[in-house]
Design a protein around this motif. Structure first.
Motif, PDB file in Angstrom:
ATOM      1  N   ASP A  54       0.500  -1.514   0.081  1.00 42.08           N
ATOM      2  CA  ASP A  54      -0.173   0.019   0.392  1.00 42.08           C
ATOM      3  C   ASP A  54       1.038   1.543   0.189  1.00 42.08           C
ATOM      4  N   CYS A  55       2.134   1.274   0.187  1.00 45.47           N
ATOM      5  CA  CYS A  55       3.106   2.280   0.265  1.00 45.47           C
ATOM      6  C   CYS A  55       4.235   1.975  -0.833  1.00 45.47           C
ATOM      7  N   PRO A  56       5.116   3.306  -1.781  1.00 48.66           N
ATOM      8  CA  PRO A  56       5.177   2.816  -1.679  1.00 48.66           C
ATOM      9  C   PRO A  56       6.961   1.681  -1.672  1.00 48.66           C
ATOM     10  N   HIS A  57       7.205   2.065  -0.467  1.00 45.02           N
ATOM     11  CA  HIS A  57       8.631   1.541   0.834  1.00 45.02           C
ATOM     12  C   HIS A  57       8.163   0.545   0.874  1.00 45.02           C
ATOM     13  N   GLY A  58       6.220   0.331   0.862  1.00 43.28           N
ATOM     14  CA  GLY A  58       6.048  -1.522   1.058  1.00 43.28           C
ATOM     15  C   GLY A  58       6.021  -2.572   0.014  1.00 43.28           C
ATOM     16  N   ALA A  59       6.474  -1.832  -0.943  1.00 45.24           N
ATOM     17  CA  ALA A  59       5.770  -2.529  -2.007  1.00 45.24           C
ATOM     18  C   ALA A  59       7.305  -3.090  -2.551  1.00 45.24           C
ATOM     19  N   ARG A  60       8.053  -2.331  -2.228  1.00 38.59           N
ATOM     20  CA  ARG A  60       9.754  -2.268  -2.640  1.00 38.59           C
ATOM     21  C   ARG A  60      10.636  -3.150  -1.634  1.00 38.59           C
ATOM     22  N   ALA A  61      10.573  -3.202  -0.279  1.00 38.20           N
ATOM     23  CA  ALA A  61      10.334  -4.258   0.522  1.00 38.20           C
ATOM     24  C   ALA A  61      10.126  -5.844  -0.025  1.00 38.20           C
ATOM     25  N   GLY A  62       8.471  -5.281  -0.057  1.00 38.07           N
ATOM     26  CA  GLY A  62       8.268  -6.978  -0.548  1.00 38.07           C
ATOM     27  C   GLY A  62       8.827  -7.477  -1.670  1.00 38.07           C
ATOM     28  N   HIS A  63       9.152  -6.790  -2.637  1.00 40.31           N
ATOM     29  CA  HIS A  63       9.347  -7.396  -4.360  1.00 40.31           C
ATOM     30  C   HIS A  63      11.066  -7.887  -3.916  1.00 40.31           C
ATOM     31  N   ARG A  64      11.785  -7.117  -3.238  1.00 40.43           N
ATOM     32  CA  ARG A  64      12.854  -7.292  -2.962  1.00 40.43           C
ATOM     33  C   ARG A  64      13.523  -8.909  -2.227  1.00 40.43           C
ATOM     34  N   ARG A  65      12.263  -8.757  -0.857  1.00 39.56           N
ATOM     35  CA  ARG A  65      12.439  -9.699  -0.121  1.00 39.56           C
ATOM     36  C   ARG A  65      12.054 -11.250  -0.968  1.00 39.56           C
ATOM     37  N   ALA A  66      11.285 -11.051  -2.105  1.00 44.68           N
ATOM     38  CA  ALA A  66      10.482 -12.115  -2.909  1.00 44.68           C
ATOM     39  C   ALA A  66      11.414 -13.047  -3.579  1.00 44.68           C
ATOM     40  N   VAL A  67      12.442 -11.921  -4.315  1.00 43.30           N
ATOM     41  CA  VAL A  67      13.366 -11.985  -5.074  1.00 43.30           C
ATOM     42  C   VAL A  67      14.671 -12.862  -4.191  1.00 43.30           C
ATOM     43  N   ALA A  68      14.507 -12.650  -2.502  1.00 48.65           N
ATOM     44  CA  ALA A  68      15.751 -13.331  -2.097  1.00 48.65           C
ATOM     45  C   ALA A  68      15.463 -14.388  -1.717  1.00 48.65           C
ATOM     46  N   GLU A  69      14.278 -14.546  -1.998  1.00 46.58           N
ATOM     47  CA  GLU A  69      13.523 -15.674  -1.620  1.00 46.58           C
ATOM     48  C   GLU A  69      13.930 -16.896  -2.551  1.00 46.58           C
ATOM     49  N   PHE A  70      13.300 -15.941  -3.437  1.00 44.59           N
ATOM     50  CA  PHE A  70      13.322 -17.080  -5.372  1.00 44.59           C
ATOM     51  C   PHE A  70      14.759 -17.915  -5.057  1.00 44.59           C
ATOM     52  N   LEU A  71      16.112 -16.437  -5.522  1.00 37.32           N
ATOM     53  CA  LEU A  71      17.049 -17.345  -5.241  1.00 37.32           C
ATOM     54  C   LEU A  71      17.289 -18.073  -4.604  1.00 37.32           C
ATOM     55  N   LEU A  72      17.288 -17.833  -3.317  1.00 36.75           N
ATOM     56  CA  LEU A  72      17.787 -18.446  -2.217  1.00 36.75           C
ATOM     57  C   LEU A  72      17.379 -20.370  -2.742  1.00 36.75           C
ATOM     58  N   LYS A  73      15.901 -20.509  -3.014  1.00 39.23           N
ATOM     59  CA  LYS A  73      15.064 -21.205  -2.956  1.00 39.23           C
ATOM     60  C   LYS A  73      15.910 -22.921  -4.456  1.00 39.23           C
ATOM     61  N   ARG A  74      16.076 -21.206  -5.286  1.00 40.08           N
ATOM     62  CA  ARG A  74      16.786 -21.861  -6.835  1.00 40.08           C
ATOM     63  C   ARG A  74      17.857 -22.432  -6.317  1.00 40.08           C
ATOM     64  N   ASP A  75      18.639 -21.357  -5.903  1.00 36.29           N
ATOM     65  CA  ASP A  75      19.901 -22.511  -5.367  1.00 36.29           C
ATOM     66  C   ASP A  75      20.228 -23.098  -4.762  1.00 36.29           C
ATOM     67  N   GLU A  76      19.072 -23.449  -3.764  1.00 34.55           N
ATOM     68  CA  GLU A  76      19.164 -24.627  -2.975  1.00 34.55           C
ATOM     69  C   GLU A  76      18.276 -26.317  -4.340  1.00 34.55           C
ATOM     70  N   PHE A  77      18.444 -25.950  -4.437  1.00 35.39           N
ATOM     71  CA  PHE A  77      17.480 -27.038  -5.238  1.00 35.39           C
ATOM     72  C   PHE A  77      18.278 -27.260  -6.460  1.00 35.39           C
ATOM     73  N   ALA A  78      19.261 -25.958  -7.139  1.00 33.67           N
ATOM     74  CA  ALA A  78      20.123 -26.601  -8.227  1.00 33.67           C
ATOM     75  C   ALA A  78      20.938 -27.315  -7.293  1.00 33.67           C
ATOM     76  N   ALA A  79      20.813 -27.352  -5.848  1.00 31.41           N
ATOM     77  CA  ALA A  79      22.632 -27.581  -5.071  1.00 31.41           C
ATOM     78  C   ALA A  79      22.466 -29.177  -4.810  1.00 31.41           C
ATOM     79  N   GLY A  80      20.739 -29.171  -5.191  1.00 29.31           N
ATOM     80  CA  GLY A  80      20.197 -30.736  -4.708  1.00 29.31           C
ATOM     81  C   GLY A  80      19.856 -31.032  -3.427  1.00 29.31           C
ATOM     82  N   GLN A  81      19.028 -29.992  -2.905  1.00 32.81           N
ATOM     83  CA  GLN A  81      19.021 -30.047  -1.912  1.00 32.81           C
ATOM     84  C   GLN A  81      17.441 -29.417  -1.913  1.00 32.81           C
TER      85      GLN A  81
END
Length: 426
Positions: free
Chosen positions: A24-51
């Motif tokens: 609902d605010c610019p800060h919330g949208a930016r922080a939410g996107h950054r957090r979602a990107v970080a979680e996705f990258l972590l999950k992708r790298d874990e699966f790539a390593a077979g974890q």
């Protein structure tokens, strides 16, 4: 739900913490996107390593691949949703930034005029130039307010794909400059007291003196309209693939949809900008007439515009399947394609420019006969090994009837490839 409620309560109180992801605010949208990107990258790298694989699917390569693909697809959809929210919030903030830039330019003009007036004195031309800048800035500020949800003053130069349009930006710059030059003459004409001075100012608007500027303005404006038509027709004819961006960026003026530098766009912006700077200097030296752009420079701009238009006609192309073979792992015996086997589709143009994100890749579909097969995401360190622009690997489902069937790829942009026939045995 609890996060959203907390975000709304924070918005009502005017305070959003560092972990706000309400959107609902610019800060919330930016922080939410950054957090979602970080979680996705972590999950992708874990699966790539077979974890992170559950024991129920770890024993089967096909089952684990399908499970990983589904998990990454869901995570990528969340990233895309957060990205769209951030893009909308960014556009709403942009109108204020564009207004600040416009008034900053007015202030810079005032400072330049004040410094150059030292010794020479303040003239009516300086007053007319400053008043013309104030009128232009006021109009742009009003337009920014009315279009604040679409990027403010930049709304007219944002294309349908949510990227900055090079042709519209160049044409818009020339339109604004020409309007400013005419307003300068209007101010001079309003302040003129003698018939001879008024006649000289009116003569400054004659076509013979401003033919170069008028020609360039007409051509760049026509290019902006024509390019929109060309792109629209090619997209509808499936000869050009377009995917929507999360938000416009300044780099869009110099790059293609994939973010790579585009020669046609770069030369058009550079040459158009140099010619515009020359015309601005001429207006400053001769404020009693429209800038007399030399024909040599005008022809250079026209050649640049023609090159840009030719580049728009040449870019893109329909995706194509060149061959389909049975995917073979080390130790497998040579055999025909059977249901349950993986097939490797080789070709070109499977991943449209700008569709390298996981949310776009997960939308790719392969039609095998009457069965629609979603292309699985296969993560590797830093990206995905499947799908790629030239190779796709998908399993042949058990629902595919044995015999001769046709294979067709549907890209993330919705464009279909040619049909390629293969033989499936029992």
């Amino acid at each position: 739900m609890a996060v959203q409620e907390a975000g709304r309560s924070g918005a009502a109180g005017g305070v959003h913490g560092g972990g706000c992801t309400c959107g609902d605010c610019p800060h919330g949208a930016r922080a939410g996107h950054r957090r979602a990107v970080a979680e996705f990258l972590l999950k992708r790298d874990e699966f790539a390593a077979g974890q992170g694989l559950p024991a129920a699917v770890a024993h089967s390569a096909s089952a684990s691949r399908q499970w990983v693909s589904e998990e990454l697809t869901q995570s990528a959809e969340l990233v895309a949703e957060r990205g769209r929210a951030e893009g909308a919030a960014w556009l709403e903030r942009l109108w204020w930034r564009t207004a600040c830039v416009v008034w900053g330019l007015v202030l810079a003009l005032l400072l330049v005029q004040a410094l150059t007036a030292i010794g020479a004195g303040w003239t009516a031309a300086r007053t007319a130039g400053l008043l013309a800048a104030l009128v232009t800035a006021g109009a742009l500020t009003a337009a920014s307010w009315f279009h604040r949800a679409r990027g403010g003053a930049l709304a007219p130069v944002i294309g349908e794909d949510n990227r900055l349009s090079t042709s519209r930006a160049v044409a818009g710059a020339w339109v604004l400059f020409t309007a400013y030059a005419v307003l300068v003459l209007v101010g001079r004409l309003a302040a003129a007291s003698g018939h001879a001075e008024r006649d000289a100012l009116l003569a400054g608007l004659e076509l013979g003196r401003a033919a170069g500027v008028v020609t360039v303005l007409a051509v760049v404006s026509a290019i902006a309209v024509l390019v929109r038509r060309v792109v629209g027709v090619r997209v509808l004819g499936q000869r050009l693939q377009k995917v929507r961006a999360d938000r416009p960026r300044a780099a869009d003026l110099l790059t293609d949809d994939a973010g790579r530098g585009a020669f046609a766009d770069i030369q058009y912006v550079v040459i158009g900008g140099v010619a515009l700077l020359f015309a601005a200097v001429r207006l400053g030296r001769r404020p009693d007439q429209l800038p007399d752009l030399p024909w040599g420079l005008a022809v250079v701009v026209l050649i640049s515009a023609a090159t840009y238009l030719a580049g728009k006609y040449a870019e893109g192309g329909r995706p194509v399947i060149l061959s389909v073979v049975r995917a073979r792992e080390a130790g497998d015996l040579d055999a025909p394609i059977r249901t349950g086997d993986d097939i490797e589709i080789r070709g070109a143009g499977f991943v449209p420019p700008g569709a390298q994100g996981a949310d776009r890749l997960s939308r790719m579909v392969v039609r095998i006969g009457a069965v629609h097969v979603h292309v699985p995401l296969v993560p590797v360190a830093g990206g995905f090994s499947n799908p790629t622009d030239a190779v796709l690997t998908v399993p042949v489902p058990a629902d595919v009837e044995p015999g001769r069937v046709e294979v067709q790829v549907v890209t993330a942009a919705g464009v279909e490839t040619n049909r390629y026939a293969i033989d499936v045995t029992d």
